[in-house]
Design an enzyme around this catalytic site. Structure first.
Site, short mmCIF file in Angstrom:
data_model
loop_
_atom_site.label_atom_id
_atom_site.label_comp_id
_atom_site.label_asym_id
_atom_site.label_seq_id
_atom_site.Cartn_x
_atom_site.Cartn_y
_atom_site.Cartn_z
N HIS A 12 8.78 0.75 -39.19
CA HIS A 12 8.20 -0.41 -39.86
C HIS A 12 7.70 -1.39 -38.78
O HIS A 12 8.30 -1.46 -37.71
CB HIS A 12 9.29 -1.08 -40.71
CG HIS A 12 8.84 -2.18 -41.61
ND1 HIS A 12 8.64 -3.45 -41.16
CD2 HIS A 12 8.56 -2.20 -42.94
CE1 HIS A 12 8.25 -4.22 -42.17
NE2 HIS A 12 8.19 -3.48 -43.27
N CYS A 26 3.45 -1.72 -44.11
CA CYS A 26 3.81 -2.17 -42.76
C CYS A 26 4.10 -0.99 -41.86
O CYS A 26 5.07 -0.98 -41.11
CB CYS A 26 5.01 -3.12 -42.81
SG CYS A 26 4.60 -4.71 -43.52
N GLN A 31 16.42 -0.03 -45.27
CA GLN A 31 16.26 0.81 -46.46
C GLN A 31 17.48 1.66 -46.76
O GLN A 31 17.47 2.45 -47.70
CB GLN A 31 15.03 1.72 -46.30
CG GLN A 31 13.71 0.99 -46.26
CD GLN A 31 13.37 0.26 -47.57
OE1 GLN A 31 13.97 0.52 -48.61
NE2 GLN A 31 12.44 -0.68 -47.50
N ASP A 55 17.62 0.36 -37.67
CA ASP A 55 17.02 -0.46 -38.73
C ASP A 55 17.52 0.09 -40.06
O ASP A 55 17.08 1.14 -40.52
CB ASP A 55 15.50 -0.37 -38.62
CG ASP A 55 14.78 -1.05 -39.77
OD1 ASP A 55 15.44 -1.48 -40.74
OD2 ASP A 55 13.54 -1.14 -39.71
C1 LIG Z 1 12.43 0.05 -42.77
C2 LIG Z 1 12.21 -1.44 -42.82
N1 LIG Z 1 12.46 -2.17 -41.72
C3 LIG Z 1 12.30 -3.50 -41.71
C4 LIG Z 1 11.87 -4.17 -42.82
C5 LIG Z 1 11.71 -5.66 -42.73
O1 LIG Z 1 12.65 -6.33 -43.52
P1 LIG Z 1 12.46 -7.89 -43.77
O2 LIG Z 1 11.05 -8.07 -44.21
O3 LIG Z 1 13.43 -8.20 -44.85
O4 LIG Z 1 12.74 -8.60 -42.50
C6 LIG Z 1 11.60 -3.45 -44.00
C7 LIG Z 1 11.17 -4.08 -45.25
O5 LIG Z 1 10.15 -4.68 -45.40
C8 LIG Z 1 11.77 -2.05 -43.99
O6 LIG Z 1 11.51 -1.31 -45.07
#
Ligand SMILES: Cc1ncc(COP(=O)(O)O)c(C=O)c1O
Ligand SMILES: Cc1ncc(COP(=O)(O)O)c(C=O)c1O
Lengths: 151, 408, 408, 151
Positions: C123, C365, C204, C201
């Site tokens: 992401h 993203c 998910q 990370d």
């Molecule tokens: C795999 C992953 N990493 C990071 C994020 C970022 O999370 P956040 O926008 O809550 O900071 C997301 C979600 O948007 C995600 O799906």
């Protein structure tokens, strides 16, 4: 005044707060350590002259609430003449008193601090000077801070 | 006509409780204010009806969320009279807002030999980020002195300190320890004449008085929602658009890039550039509701109310023996700080709590100022829209009892 | 015995609404999940009873707030099986957590010539912060390849990429686009053998399956509350204490310093060192309530439920003409992404919205991965604890209608 | 299909989406600009040959939803042969159509985009190619992005 609050501010504590014993820097000190309680801003320096393994003289300096000042003052009276091992044991007992409210086994002024356990935010105030003293005894001179140990 | 002030305490159910057997008297508003039902219900309504992630969403809930979030931005823009919604960046609070400027603007603009000018009355949140930025860039931090217990800025010294090396001047609008209200527009005008960028810490003013970024003439202004009748976790950085658009991003992540590949990224303009990741959109919407709530009460009326209570508390406390009151005799923000000879602030606060009164005691994240005043801590009583005169009676009585006890 | 699953939709009043005349079918859970009453009510209760600023407070409300906040930290510690509460740092979300590591650990440990290893399925929030850190420090970013539409990591290539220059390996636990579940424990073990620091990370995975940082063996792990049945504005960085204690602070401000004077500051240990300013304590308390809610449902049952729905949706969608399904045939997280020949994802999402179905369409993203797969966007359906089989029927029917329309 | 949705996906739009006009790069182009819509990932390149102040040839390339593709295709048919000033005016008209739903004054295929106004999130899709074309005409070659202007 509620029972809890008058337990916290016992006469022994008020007396040590008003007329602290062994306050100031002893010129012959061969060990010292600084302690702080960053959340409150309380500060405490402990000075001691170690004679062999025995605390020949001990004093403190610093600022803080009645609990912390009285605790430091009382501590100096209790530790004077003790060995390092005895001091560590006394701290264990004191720690139990302030965290559980349990009275000491033998009659001792330390019991005046039993009321602290009902005010968890003040436990740090009571133990700050002890941490500094133990650090000074262990000779590592590291500053004691109540943030890195949970009491 | 009924006034929104009439039953104001009904908006704050938290106030209707006993603490240690006494009705709660909440005088710790400079630390955080309570939240009216108008705000917590707006939050509940959002979660019960519209919640979805904002931006990039084409379904109904996501569009409603996005409208709510961007609507809150426009609401805040109007609240501070910014020129454009793009000048409003949502952050966690004042501290994050200032860190953003110090990191982003600081890294792009500060060099060895430059000076960041602060004042001696800054909260740690408007002090430590600049010390850190200075350390990274080789810049130096200097301080406008505070004049004794009156706690006013030494304006004569200021002009001497505004030298050509000064690149940025950051100062608090209202001191959280002294209660001093600094002449923000005048300070910004002096700096602007020399091309110096200005940062105003509005944490203690935003919820308590009218505030207009264009009238102040600042380049940046930071505040927290939780000190203005809103929820925790949301705050704002206002920045003039020309400056924001020239600044590099601070945090990286989803939402702030315009394209990414494995070798690098391009950034979106403000505010997206500075809002990496999922923003705290629900709490931003609650912040919009707080703006409505405060405007309904009238910000000028709030200023008179809070400042009036603080002044009255000051005057009545001044009659107690052994008290030392800090801060200006004249106009002050909605708080008063004081110390008693021979009684530590923490003991005072513990005794007050026994009487159901919530005060703050300590260095108030203001250690350097405390040292300068020769104090380790003070007691602080701070007021908000729901406080009443009778609460000053309770405060004064409690203080009298405490000093009597310790005088033994 | 009644199961907490029985009337689960009653916990989510938002689901009980019509969108464009149809019952809402919310399948955008990978973007953000809905919040149960158990969580929003915990938040309301806090604001109605206990709200006060945490730490440094000696009055009743402040002590209750502090206990609630630190209790939430201990709750999260237990939820991820960390060794100590000091290993749990509250942030705004995954993005801020990763930025914290990239800025703090990165600035202290990355040098020119070093390599940060990522994967091609990250992401933007686990990609852009590393690109920025690399740019600041002179390090290089490399990527573990993803193998085609199945979307698995090329584990053969990984071993070749784990060279001595690699200082840190950051990867996603579950891909938000592919649905791939990466073998986190195995990946961390390979890295640890070479002394490489690992960042997981877990955005998910945290809300969808059992997760244990000690079983995974990672050094850092990041997640967001809003993707695990909690509110927006709160997230977590888990870090091994030995690493955290050696890291410099990132943001400066109140609460994180142990002493300040006009010339500099000393820092508190973790977690305070990394929580400058007033933390989002109310939402942290809500996050604690979410942990309770998810544990009550059972995280293994959630895994089976969400993964089961995703698999079933995948299999049924696969029968549609012209569909291309992305991600593994085998086990997958609770989501499925797909694209239709000749119909753009945004048109699909707009049509689905007409049927009351909330989907996400776009690059999620994940632009670099999209480019690699030769796609500009996909449609994504993602599931959570309140989704039901009949919602898959609605999804498949809507998709069939859309492709028929565009086939004309 | 609801009235709103069939207004959005009118036959003119579907037709341009399925069989885009003037797609691809014209080799004789003397002006071009790139546009993107970072939130959607839509991309659009516009190429044109300016002959004096008149658009002699124009084409586009890119990817995006039906609305953006059809809009780009239709735009090329509308702008061919126009002067810069005429193009700017035509965009003003188009902008009003997609943001307000008002039908054009003279009968024109641009009217097919009136349904967009009911879908505010899609306005950016409809205007992306126009922004790129205007940038190409103005000759500043700056990439157009729908993030910096609010439509
Ligand atoms: C795999 C992953 N990493 C990071 C994020 C970022 O999370 P956040 O926008 O809550 O900071 C997301 C979600 O948007 C995600 O799906
Ligand atoms: C003057 C001032 N500046 C900054 C802050 C920091 O605000 P926050 O903790 O909400 O970031 C505060 C409050 O604590 C304050 O009073």
């Amino acid at each position: 005044m509620s029972a809890d609050l008058s337990d916290l501010y016992q006469n022994v504590i008020l007396d040590h707060n008003r007329r602290p014993r062994n306050r100031g820097r002893i010129p012959t000190a061969n060990r010292s350590a600084h302690g702080d309680n960053p959340s409150c801003g309380d500060q405490c320096d402990v000075f001691l002259r170690l004679d062999g393994d025995r605390i020949a003289e001990i004093s403190f300096d610093g600022s803080g609430c009645a609990i912390s000042q009285a605790s430091a003052s009382l501590m100096t009276t209790q530790l004077k003449g003790k060995t390092t091992a005895e001091a560590e044991n006394l701290y264990k007992e004191f720690h139990e008193i302030v965290t559980t409210g349990k009275e000491p086994e033998e009659i001792s002024d330390l019991g005046a601090f039993a009321g602290v356990h009902a005010f968890p935010a003040r436990i740090k105030c009571a133990t700050l000077s002890w941490h500094a003293a133990l650090n000074a005894l262990r000779g590592d001179g590291a500053p004691a801070t109540t943030e890195s140990h949970k009491d | 006509m009924p006034s929104p002030w009439d039953n104001i305490r009904d908006q704050f159910p938290i106030l209707d409780q006993k603490v240690n057997g006494h009705p709660l008297v909440y005088l710790d508003n400079a630390a955080t204010t309570q939240k009216p039902l108008a705000v917590t219900r707006a939050l509940d309504r959002f979660y019960a009806n519209d919640n979805a992630n904002v931006h990039r969403g084409l379904h109904a809930l996501s569009m409603r969320s996005t409208d709510g979030y961007e609507g809150a931005r426009a609401r805040v823009q109007a609240f501070v009279n910014a020129e454009a919604p793009e000048e409003i960046i949502f952050t966690r609070g004042t501290t994050e807002s200032i860190n953003l400027v110090a990191a982003s603007w600081g890294s792009a603009n500060l060099r060895k030999g430059d000076v960041v000018l602060l004042t001696e009355m800054e909260h740690h949140s408007n002090l430590v980020p600049w010390q850190m930025a200075a350390q990274r860039t080789g810049a130096t931090v200097r301080y406008v002195p505070v004049t004794g217990d009156q706690g006013l800025l030494d304006l004569g010294a200021l002009d001497k300190l505004l030298t050509p090396e000064v690149k940025l001047f950051a100062f608090t609008h209202v001191s959280n320890t002294l209660g001093t209200i600094n002449p923000a527009a005048d300070l910004c005008a002096r700096a602007r004449k020399l091309g110096i960028v200005t940062v105003v810490d509005a944490a203690q003013s935003i919820g308590h008085m009218p505030l207009d970024v264009r009238a102040i003439g600042c380049d940046f202004l930071a505040f927290s929602g939780h000190k203005m009748a809103s929820v925790t976790g949301i705050g704002v950085l206002y920045g003039r658009r020309a400056l924001l658009d020239a600044m590099p991003p601070w945090q990286g992540g989803g939402g702030m890039i315009s394209s990414v590949d494995f070798s690098g990224s391009r950034w979106k303009p403000s505010p997206e550039r500075f809002e990496a990741g999922t923003p705290n959109f629900a709490d931003a919407i609650a912040l919009g509701a707080s703006c409505d709530f405060l405007d309904l009460l009238g910000r000028e009326q709030i200023r008179l109310h809070d400042g009036g209570l603080a002044k009255e508390a000051r005057d009545r406390l001044a009659e107690l023996p052994g008290i030392r009151i800090i801060g200006p005799d004249g106009e002050r923000g909605g708080l008063v700080s004081f110390a008693f000879e021979g009684v530590h602030a923490h003991d005072v606060v513990t005794f007050a709590d026994e009487d159901g009164i919530a005060l703050r005691g300590g260095h108030h994240c203001n250690q350097p100022l405390m040292k300068k005043l020769g104090l380790t801590s003070t007691v602080r009583a701070s007021f908000y829209v729901y406080n009443e005169r009778r609460e000053i009676d309770a405060l004064v009585a409690s203080m009298a009892r405490t000093i009597k006890f310790f005088a033994g």
